[in-house]
Design an enzyme around this catalytic site. Sequence first.
Site, mmCIF file in Angstrom:
data_model
loop_
_atom_site.group_PDB
_atom_site.id
_atom_site.type_symbol
_atom_site.label_atom_id
_atom_site.label_comp_id
_atom_site.label_asym_id
_atom_site.label_seq_id
_atom_site.Cartn_x
_atom_site.Cartn_y
_atom_site.Cartn_z
ATOM 1 N N CYS A 158 0.873 -1.167 0.000
ATOM 2 C CA CYS A 158 0.000 0.000 0.000
ATOM 3 C C CYS A 158 0.912 1.219 0.000
ATOM 4 O O CYS A 158 1.670 1.429 0.952
ATOM 5 C CB CYS A 158 -0.859 -0.031 1.268
ATOM 6 S SG CYS A 158 -1.858 1.438 1.504
ATOM 7 N N CYS A 164 -0.471 3.531 -6.558
ATOM 8 C CA CYS A 164 -1.482 3.017 -5.630
ATOM 9 C C CYS A 164 -1.761 1.609 -6.130
ATOM 10 O O CYS A 164 -2.042 1.419 -7.325
ATOM 11 C CB CYS A 164 -2.747 3.870 -5.679
ATOM 12 S SG CYS A 164 -4.160 3.093 -4.861
HETATM 13 N N1 DGL Z 1 -3.832 0.575 -2.276
HETATM 14 C C1 DGL Z 1 -3.423 1.666 -1.494
HETATM 15 C C2 DGL Z 1 -2.246 2.403 -2.023
HETATM 16 O O1 DGL Z 1 -1.408 1.778 -2.655
HETATM 17 C C3 DGL Z 1 -4.425 2.419 -0.691
HETATM 18 C C4 DGL Z 1 -5.557 3.090 -1.371
HETATM 19 C C5 DGL Z 1 -6.495 3.721 -0.360
HETATM 20 O O2 DGL Z 1 -6.857 3.043 0.596
HETATM 21 O O3 DGL Z 1 -6.827 4.905 -0.534
HETATM 22 O O4 DGL Z 1 -2.091 3.575 -1.818
#
Ligand code: DGL
Length: 283
Positions: free
Chosen positions: A70, A206
């Site tokens: 993440c 993301c």
């Molecule tokens: N998948 C996540 C990232 O890489 C988080 C997205 C989120 O929860 O806003 O930032």
Amino acid sequence: MAIGVFDSGVGGLTVHHRLVERFPTADFVYLADQAHAPYGGKSGEEIVDLTRAGCVRLFERGCDVVVLACNTAASVALRRLQQTWLPGYRRELGRSVNILGIVVPTIEAATGLPWEHEADRRGDKVEKLDVLGVFSTPATARSRVYEIEIDKRRQDVAVFSEPCPDLARMIETGAARMELTSVIAGHVKALATRIGRHPDRAILGCTHYEIVADLFQAALPPGTPLIRQPEATADALARYLARHPEFDPGTSSNRRFMTTGRPGAQHSMVEAFWGAPLSFQMA
Ligand code: DGL
């Protein structure tokens, strides 16, 4: 023991998928903090607290190493947790555990340089600028981690971030592809307008965006290279585990999927990307 993979939701599955291919005999526990997703619009303190809580759950389930799949958690919380919380927690736990991120491997892939490398001088005129676009959540964009860390290493790469406030939530909740296509096209256009042209390369900063990488690819000029986070993270983890034999990734090919949200199946876009039905247990 096992490798933990953490995300606010389903985005980290893109990284998990690649890690499983790379380490087929290792045991994995995936944790989606869907009760609190998305993270991208939250404050830094909230992101730190939620990330710490996710890591604790994974360490308590026997993980030795947790990969923050993440960008938001890695760019906002990782350094803070490693410096201020992890040393005391290791003592409490009585074993050696660690948290790894996704930003460092991505920067290494984007710069072609190891993390330890920092440009030692400024001055020579840069003849050709490589323009790198980063699509991310607002929290990752606010951290400016990609701009700062790439600038330390490469003077000839200019980084421009495009925050995409609603996109992770849309992917998390299974929005229609047509709707996603138009939101992604809007962000690609907004970034090109701000830069004055399209980027030469792009980071999908993301992990949720990797699920719809084909839509980004279609919105960008044909052939624009995308820096792939799942691949870069798998490479980095392989190097890390080779350097740290004290961390045991397990040998039973055991895979567990947990969520703080609603247990059960995920929506069809996730299953299409995953290639099989995927059911989560309550964390
Ligand atoms: N998948 C996540 C990232 O890489 C988080 C997205 C989120 O929860 O806003 O930032």
